[in-house]
Design a protein around this motif. Structure first.
Motif, PDB file in Angstrom:
ATOM      1  N   LEU A 189       7.470   5.649  -4.504  1.00 19.64           N
ATOM      2  CA  LEU A 189       6.521   6.355  -5.160  1.00 19.64           C
ATOM      3  C   LEU A 189       7.388   6.705  -6.593  1.00 19.64           C
ATOM      4  O   LEU A 189       6.721   6.626  -7.799  1.00 19.64           O
ATOM      5  CB  LEU A 189       6.081   7.617  -4.524  1.00 19.64           C
ATOM      6  CG  LEU A 189       5.201   7.714  -3.443  1.00 19.64           C
ATOM      7  CD1 LEU A 189       5.210   8.931  -2.419  1.00 19.64           C
ATOM      8  CD2 LEU A 189       3.613   7.323  -4.049  1.00 19.64           C
ATOM      9  N   LEU A 190       8.382   7.100  -6.651  1.00 21.58           N
ATOM     10  CA  LEU A 190       9.288   7.344  -7.758  1.00 21.58           C
ATOM     11  C   LEU A 190       9.243   6.332  -8.817  1.00 21.58           C
ATOM     12  O   LEU A 190       9.379   6.515  -9.826  1.00 21.58           O
ATOM     13  CB  LEU A 190      10.728   8.080  -7.391  1.00 21.58           C
ATOM     14  CG  LEU A 190      10.674   9.613  -6.766  1.00 21.58           C
ATOM     15  CD1 LEU A 190      11.988  10.141  -6.185  1.00 21.58           C
ATOM     16  CD2 LEU A 190      10.122  10.549  -7.682  1.00 21.58           C
TER      17      LEU A 190
ATOM     18  N   ASN B 270      -1.837   2.364  -8.178  1.00 16.89           N
ATOM     19  CA  ASN B 270      -1.623   1.104  -7.443  1.00 16.89           C
ATOM     20  C   ASN B 270      -0.555   1.342  -6.222  1.00 16.89           C
ATOM     21  O   ASN B 270      -0.860   0.653  -5.027  1.00 16.89           O
ATOM     22  CB  ASN B 270      -0.935  -0.132  -8.355  1.00 16.89           C
ATOM     23  CG  ASN B 270      -1.206  -1.556  -7.643  1.00 16.89           C
ATOM     24  OD1 ASN B 270      -2.018  -1.395  -6.744  1.00 16.89           O
ATOM     25  ND2 ASN B 270      -0.846  -2.465  -8.454  1.00 16.89           N
ATOM     26  N   MET B 271       0.261   2.010  -6.304  1.00 10.76           N
ATOM     27  CA  MET B 271       1.111   2.232  -5.014  1.00 10.76           C
ATOM     28  C   MET B 271       0.644   3.132  -4.276  1.00 10.76           C
ATOM     29  O   MET B 271       0.774   3.181  -2.972  1.00 10.76           O
ATOM     30  CB  MET B 271       2.790   3.086  -5.694  1.00 10.76           C
ATOM     31  CG  MET B 271       3.485   3.070  -4.553  1.00 10.76           C
ATOM     32  SD  MET B 271       4.173   1.801  -3.663  1.00 10.76           S
ATOM     33  CE  MET B 271       4.652   0.782  -4.925  1.00 10.76           C
ATOM     34  N   GLY B 272      -0.205   4.156  -4.793  1.00  6.78           N
ATOM     35  CA  GLY B 272      -1.035   5.138  -3.810  1.00  6.78           C
ATOM     36  C   GLY B 272      -2.159   3.983  -3.139  1.00  6.78           C
ATOM     37  O   GLY B 272      -2.252   4.402  -1.780  1.00  6.78           O
ATOM     38  N   LYS B 273      -2.736   3.045  -3.527  1.00  7.34           N
ATOM     39  CA  LYS B 273      -3.621   2.230  -2.847  1.00  7.34           C
ATOM     40  C   LYS B 273      -2.648   1.615  -1.555  1.00  7.34           C
ATOM     41  O   LYS B 273      -3.227   1.587  -0.497  1.00  7.34           O
ATOM     42  CB  LYS B 273      -4.395   1.103  -3.861  1.00  7.34           C
ATOM     43  CG  LYS B 273      -5.077   1.835  -4.592  1.00  7.34           C
ATOM     44  CD  LYS B 273      -5.618   0.590  -5.613  1.00  7.34           C
ATOM     45  CE  LYS B 273      -6.562   0.978  -6.618  1.00  7.34           C
ATOM     46  NZ  LYS B 273      -6.999   0.264  -7.641  1.00  7.34           N
ATOM     47  N   THR B 274      -1.460   0.960  -2.158  1.00  5.78           N
ATOM     48  CA  THR B 274      -0.637   0.404  -1.198  1.00  5.78           C
ATOM     49  C   THR B 274      -0.284   1.193   0.044  1.00  5.78           C
ATOM     50  O   THR B 274      -0.407   0.736   1.234  1.00  5.78           O
ATOM     51  CB  THR B 274       0.553  -0.239  -1.605  1.00  5.78           C
ATOM     52  OG1 THR B 274       0.291  -1.189  -2.830  1.00  5.78           O
ATOM     53  CG2 THR B 274       1.399  -1.077  -0.666  1.00  5.78           C
TER      54      THR B 274
ATOM     55  N   ILE C 129      -0.379  13.439  -2.365  1.00  5.91           N
ATOM     56  CA  ILE C 129       0.986  13.135  -3.095  1.00  5.91           C
ATOM     57  C   ILE C 129       1.014  12.675  -4.309  1.00  5.91           C
ATOM     58  O   ILE C 129       1.503  12.977  -5.512  1.00  5.91           O
ATOM     59  CB  ILE C 129       1.770  12.511  -1.981  1.00  5.91           C
ATOM     60  CG1 ILE C 129       2.078  13.248  -0.972  1.00  5.91           C
ATOM     61  CG2 ILE C 129       3.149  12.167  -2.776  1.00  5.91           C
ATOM     62  CD1 ILE C 129       2.684  12.340   0.263  1.00  5.91           C
ATOM     63  N   VAL C 130       0.224  11.722  -4.684  1.00  6.91           N
ATOM     64  CA  VAL C 130      -0.022  11.135  -5.977  1.00  6.91           C
ATOM     65  C   VAL C 130      -0.520  11.685  -7.197  1.00  6.91           C
ATOM     66  O   VAL C 130      -0.303  12.127  -8.006  1.00  6.91           O
ATOM     67  CB  VAL C 130      -0.935   9.806  -5.663  1.00  6.91           C
ATOM     68  CG1 VAL C 130      -1.270   9.250  -7.137  1.00  6.91           C
ATOM     69  CG2 VAL C 130      -0.242   8.748  -4.912  1.00  6.91           C
TER      70      VAL C 130
ATOM     71  N   THR D 256      -0.700   3.174   5.674  1.00  8.23           N
ATOM     72  CA  THR D 256      -0.385   4.283   6.611  1.00  8.23           C
ATOM     73  C   THR D 256      -1.731   4.503   7.136  1.00  8.23           C
ATOM     74  O   THR D 256      -1.975   5.448   8.281  1.00  8.23           O
ATOM     75  CB  THR D 256       0.158   5.494   5.989  1.00  8.23           C
ATOM     76  OG1 THR D 256      -0.494   5.853   4.744  1.00  8.23           O
ATOM     77  CG2 THR D 256       1.501   4.967   5.574  1.00  8.23           C
ATOM     78  N   PHE D 257      -2.855   4.241   6.471  1.00  4.67           N
ATOM     79  CA  PHE D 257      -4.164   4.858   6.819  1.00  4.67           C
ATOM     80  C   PHE D 257      -4.364   6.273   6.829  1.00  4.67           C
ATOM     81  O   PHE D 257      -4.973   6.987   7.380  1.00  4.67           O
ATOM     82  CB  PHE D 257      -4.817   4.382   8.304  1.00  4.67           C
ATOM     83  CG  PHE D 257      -4.675   3.024   8.495  1.00  4.67           C
ATOM     84  CD1 PHE D 257      -5.884   2.269   8.083  1.00  4.67           C
ATOM     85  CD2 PHE D 257      -3.557   2.199   9.019  1.00  4.67           C
ATOM     86  CE1 PHE D 257      -5.912   0.689   8.105  1.00  4.67           C
ATOM     87  CE2 PHE D 257      -3.738   0.993   9.388  1.00  4.67           C
ATOM     88  CZ  PHE D 257      -4.880   0.231   8.723  1.00  4.67           C
TER      89      PHE D 257
END
Length: 224
Positions: free
Chosen positions: A12-13, A177-181, A195-196, A186-187
């Protein structure tokens, strides 16, 4: 939520870093583009006026996501039509170009308004001292105008930072994009996007505070 932070905090960072890098590059190029077309818009030359107006109106009239698709997918296809089959734009370059073009159109209006806010007598004074139009603009008008424009430039930076989320559609590894991943792995959509959202909020609120502090400082300096 804690498990997501523990496992994916580095990713995330890192994606936030990619977001800021993309935003900074785009803003640098956008300022150059904006200054060029702002000078076209304040010029007495009709052709340059028309050129600046067409660019600003055309780019602002196209959604950023369409512009990103056009540059990432359309431009390489145009090169293939021309017989150049190996041309491809990486997501960072395509995203930077799309954001810079989009932000540049708005920066052009910010620069134009800043330049026009300076009293006409400043230009006349510079010309009466024997300076050329370009020298007067460079040495007298733009330094004064830039002080007026700083809060607007920071606000545009904030808008551009939020607009980077749109570039997840071309695969750039920014924060959204990372949030989507992470959400897909994790569902846990609620926790992931919370968090995002907080990460975006922290950066944007910080920039907003900086813009307000600069604005207050400029007002105090102007009153002295």
């Amino acid at each position: 939520m804690l498990s997501i932070i523990q496992v994916y905090s580095f990713m995330l960072l890192r994606s936030l870093g990619y977001t800021l890098i993309l935003c900074l590059w785009a803003l640098v190029f956008a300022m150059v583009i904006g200054l060029i077309f702002a000078l076209c818009n304040v010029s007495n030359n009709r052709f340059l006026n028309a050129l600046g107006t067409v660019y600003v109106d055309a780019v602002r009239g196209v959604p950023l996501i369409v512009l990103a698709y056009f540059i990432y997918f359309g431009v390489p296809q145009a090169f293939r039509f021309a017989g150049i089959n190996n041309f491809r734009l990486p997501a960072l370059q395509a995203g930077t170009i799309a954001l810079a073009m989009n932000c540049g159109a708005y920066m052009a209006e910010i620069f134009r308004a800043g330049i026009e806010s300076i009293d006409v007598g400043q230009m006349e004074a510079g010309r009466s001292l024997g300076l050329s139009y370009s020298s007067t603009m460079q040495k007298i008008i733009l330094p004064q105008a830039f002080k007026v424009m700083i809060p607007s430039i920071i606000n545009q930076f904030i808008i551009t930072l939020k607009d980077t989320s749109i570039l997840s559609v071309i695969g750039y590894p920014e924060l959204t994009n990372m949030g989507k991943t992470i959400s897909g792995n994790t569902f846990k959509s609620l926790e992931t996007w919370a968090i995002v959202g907080v990460m975006y909020m922290v950066v944007i609120i910080t920039l907003s505070k900086v813009a307000k502090a600069l604005e207050r400082r400029l007002k105090r300096n102007a009153e002295r």
